[in-house]
Design a protein around this motif. Sequence first.
Motif, PDB file in Angstrom:
ATOM      1  N   ARG A 343      28.387 -24.425  16.693  1.00  0.00           N
ATOM      2  CA  ARG A 343      28.383 -24.071  18.111  1.00  0.00           C
ATOM      3  C   ARG A 343      29.069 -25.135  18.959  1.00  0.00           C
ATOM      4  O   ARG A 343      29.745 -24.823  19.939  1.00  0.00           O
ATOM      5  N   GLN A 344      28.890 -26.402  18.611  1.00  0.00           N
ATOM      6  CA  GLN A 344      29.511 -27.472  19.385  1.00  0.00           C
ATOM      7  C   GLN A 344      30.837 -27.938  18.775  1.00  0.00           C
ATOM      8  O   GLN A 344      31.499 -28.796  19.348  1.00  0.00           O
ATOM      9  N   GLY A 345      31.172 -27.369  17.625  1.00  0.00           N
ATOM     10  CA  GLY A 345      32.507 -27.556  17.084  1.00  0.00           C
ATOM     11  C   GLY A 345      32.803 -28.890  16.455  1.00  0.00           C
ATOM     12  O   GLY A 345      33.945 -29.362  16.500  1.00  0.00           O
ATOM     13  N   PHE A 346      31.793 -29.508  15.792  1.00  0.00           N
ATOM     14  CA  PHE A 346      32.097 -30.791  15.157  1.00  0.00           C
ATOM     15  C   PHE A 346      31.359 -30.932  13.829  1.00  0.00           C
ATOM     16  O   PHE A 346      30.366 -30.255  13.565  1.00  0.00           O
ATOM     17  N   ALA A 347      31.886 -31.828  13.010  1.00  0.00           N
ATOM     18  CA  ALA A 347      31.275 -32.195  11.732  1.00  0.00           C
ATOM     19  C   ALA A 347      31.101 -33.704  11.706  1.00  0.00           C
ATOM     20  O   ALA A 347      31.945 -34.454  12.227  1.00  0.00           O
ATOM     21  N   TYR A 348      30.038 -34.147  11.064  1.00  0.00           N
ATOM     22  CA  TYR A 348      29.604 -35.543  11.151  1.00  0.00           C
ATOM     23  C   TYR A 348      29.297 -36.069   9.760  1.00  0.00           C
ATOM     24  O   TYR A 348      28.683 -35.364   8.944  1.00  0.00           O
ATOM     25  N   GLY A 349      29.681 -37.316   9.483  1.00  0.00           N
ATOM     26  CA  GLY A 349      29.327 -37.961   8.224  1.00  0.00           C
ATOM     27  C   GLY A 349      28.993 -39.418   8.456  1.00  0.00           C
ATOM     28  O   GLY A 349      29.720 -40.128   9.165  1.00  0.00           O
ATOM     29  N   TYR A 350      27.877 -39.858   7.884  1.00  0.00           N
ATOM     30  CA  TYR A 350      27.445 -41.246   8.034  1.00  0.00           C
ATOM     31  C   TYR A 350      26.905 -41.720   6.690  1.00  0.00           C
ATOM     32  O   TYR A 350      26.157 -40.998   6.018  1.00  0.00           O
ATOM     33  N   THR A 351      27.286 -42.927   6.301  1.00  0.00           N
ATOM     34  CA  THR A 351      26.744 -43.532   5.084  1.00  0.00           C
ATOM     35  C   THR A 351      26.343 -44.965   5.382  1.00  0.00           C
ATOM     36  O   THR A 351      26.863 -45.597   6.304  1.00  0.00           O
ATOM     37  N   ARG A 352      25.420 -45.479   4.590  1.00  0.00           N
ATOM     38  CA  ARG A 352      25.114 -46.908   4.643  1.00  0.00           C
ATOM     39  C   ARG A 352      24.768 -47.375   3.242  1.00  0.00           C
ATOM     40  O   ARG A 352      24.181 -46.652   2.439  1.00  0.00           O
ATOM     41  N   ARG A 353      25.158 -48.610   2.970  1.00  0.00           N
ATOM     42  CA  ARG A 353      25.006 -49.156   1.629  1.00  0.00           C
ATOM     43  C   ARG A 353      23.579 -49.656   1.380  1.00  0.00           C
ATOM     44  O   ARG A 353      23.050 -49.524   0.276  1.00  0.00           O
ATOM     45  N   ARG A 354      22.958 -50.247   2.394  1.00  0.00           N
ATOM     46  CA  ARG A 354      21.595 -50.736   2.237  1.00  0.00           C
ATOM     47  C   ARG A 354      20.605 -49.668   2.691  1.00  0.00           C
ATOM     48  O   ARG A 354      20.773 -49.049   3.730  1.00  0.00           O
ATOM     49  N   PHE A 355      19.566 -49.475   1.887  1.00  0.00           N
ATOM     50  CA  PHE A 355      18.521 -48.496   2.202  1.00  0.00           C
ATOM     51  C   PHE A 355      17.962 -48.738   3.592  1.00  0.00           C
ATOM     52  O   PHE A 355      17.729 -49.881   3.995  1.00  0.00           O
ATOM     53  N   ALA A 356      17.738 -47.670   4.327  1.00  0.00           N
ATOM     54  CA  ALA A 356      17.123 -47.749   5.645  1.00  0.00           C
ATOM     55  C   ALA A 356      15.648 -47.375   5.556  1.00  0.00           C
ATOM     56  O   ALA A 356      15.260 -46.576   4.717  1.00  0.00           O
ATOM     57  N   PHE A 357      14.829 -47.932   6.425  1.00  0.00           N
ATOM     58  CA  PHE A 357      13.434 -47.537   6.536  1.00  0.00           C
ATOM     59  C   PHE A 357      13.351 -46.414   7.557  1.00  0.00           C
ATOM     60  O   PHE A 357      13.993 -46.466   8.594  1.00  0.00           O
ATOM     61  N   PRO A 358      12.606 -45.332   7.299  1.00  0.00           N
ATOM     62  CA  PRO A 358      11.683 -45.096   6.182  1.00  0.00           C
ATOM     63  C   PRO A 358      12.275 -44.234   5.073  1.00  0.00           C
ATOM     64  O   PRO A 358      11.550 -43.700   4.253  1.00  0.00           O
ATOM     65  N   GLY A 359      13.582 -44.042   5.025  1.00  0.00           N
ATOM     66  CA  GLY A 359      14.224 -43.140   4.067  1.00  0.00           C
ATOM     67  C   GLY A 359      14.668 -41.868   4.769  1.00  0.00           C
ATOM     68  O   GLY A 359      14.173 -41.516   5.841  1.00  0.00           O
ATOM     69  N   GLY A 360      15.616 -41.167   4.166  1.00  0.00           N
ATOM     70  CA  GLY A 360      16.205 -40.006   4.838  1.00  0.00           C
ATOM     71  C   GLY A 360      17.203 -40.464   5.870  1.00  0.00           C
ATOM     72  O   GLY A 360      17.645 -41.620   5.866  1.00  0.00           O
ATOM     73  N   ALA A 361      17.602 -39.562   6.769  1.00  0.00           N
ATOM     74  CA  ALA A 361      18.595 -39.901   7.785  1.00  0.00           C
ATOM     75  C   ALA A 361      18.155 -41.148   8.551  1.00  0.00           C
ATOM     76  O   ALA A 361      17.086 -41.169   9.164  1.00  0.00           O
ATOM     77  N   ALA A 362      18.956 -42.199   8.505  1.00  0.00           N
ATOM     78  CA  ALA A 362      18.582 -43.464   9.126  1.00  0.00           C
ATOM     79  C   ALA A 362      18.385 -43.289  10.631  1.00  0.00           C
ATOM     80  O   ALA A 362      19.055 -42.476  11.271  1.00  0.00           O
ATOM     81  N   PRO A 363      17.470 -44.052  11.235  1.00  0.00           N
ATOM     82  CA  PRO A 363      17.151 -43.880  12.652  1.00  0.00           C
ATOM     83  C   PRO A 363      18.363 -43.981  13.579  1.00  0.00           C
ATOM     84  O   PRO A 363      18.401 -43.317  14.618  1.00  0.00           O
TER      85      PRO A 363
END
Length: 377
Positions: A343-363
């Motif tokens: 609907r808003q016409g965009f695609a997004y990708g984010y990665t990080r090498r070090r684990f984030a708390f609490p897991g899943g999509a980083a804050p």
Amino acid sequence: MTVHGTVVAGFEGVREEFAAFLAAEEHPPGAQLAVYRGGEQVVDLWSQGVDAESLIGVFSSTKGAAYLVAALLVQDGLLDLDRNVASYWPDFAAEGKGGITLRELLAHRAGVIGLDAGFTARELADDRAIAARLAGQRPFWQPGRFFGYHALVIGALVGEVVFRATGRTLHAWYEERVRAPYGLDLWLGLPESEEPRFLSTLPMLPTPQQAAEIEAATASRYSMVGIAFNEHAPGNVELYDFPNSRAVRAGGQASAGGLGSARGLAGMYAAAAFGLGGRGPLLKPDTAAEFARIHSEGNDLVGGAPKAFGLGFQSYGSRFPALGAGAFGHSGAAGSLGFADPRQGFAYGYTRRRFAFPGGAAPENERLLSSVVRALG
């Protein structure tokens, strides 16, 4: 901290938000961020600890690739969402699983979250081995009645249906229909030639408060979540270490074994929803809408928290209010996130090498994608 990469005019605020997040981090995570507006890349950023070409373990963001293959095969008429899984894969009917449909399986309603005895490390790196073991496993709840996250096995289960229905692996379909035509840096099965670009995943470094929260939230390894994450199996490795195994990377385990970059994640969803590089979109609007439509919502029996799933893909309306209805994608344990917002016409990708708390999509994803939506206007 130095931020590398480029943004197009109007997206300078995204770069500023990315830099601000990194400056506040005591332990730099090694992050990448990519955004497509339709089929045009408008954000391509990375930080210290990685580079533009680095390949990182994306954990459960891998599932998005598996679900995209399933959506394509449904769209082609090769899979039927309302057909019983056992009609494709007869062995799956054991232990009362004969009535489970492909739709229920994709919606995390099958109840086959793991094995009573757990998997060996070798089995967990091999989707066909996972599927063979799960065929005879009893469900952990009445299929179809409840839902719970099939964390380490859903890719294998869907992949076995794909193989039984078409005679080809999910990985082969992904390579032929998705990764190779679009030149995507998101791999299900990393070739030896690409190994030099792989960066091992680093463990979480929690603050004392976070460490206390982790200890307080630790569940029995024989609980639903323990079984779903194979914690009850002798010798089970720490989750952060999963993609650091060459066997996992080579096998391309379709639940959590993918390797990629932010460019690869965002590019896959741009190709799925909008088209890329002069090619049209992979998914028809009706297909994308059906796979994005919420099929399971409420209390997840595995994680014990409210969640919402479409057909495999996660629904982010409550987590990220800036997103449009019908956005579809998936996050990964170390903090990665990939999705399309048609609907808003965009695609997004984010990665990080070090684990984030609490897991899943980083804050930090919340502030980053909010800056993207502001830039889109």
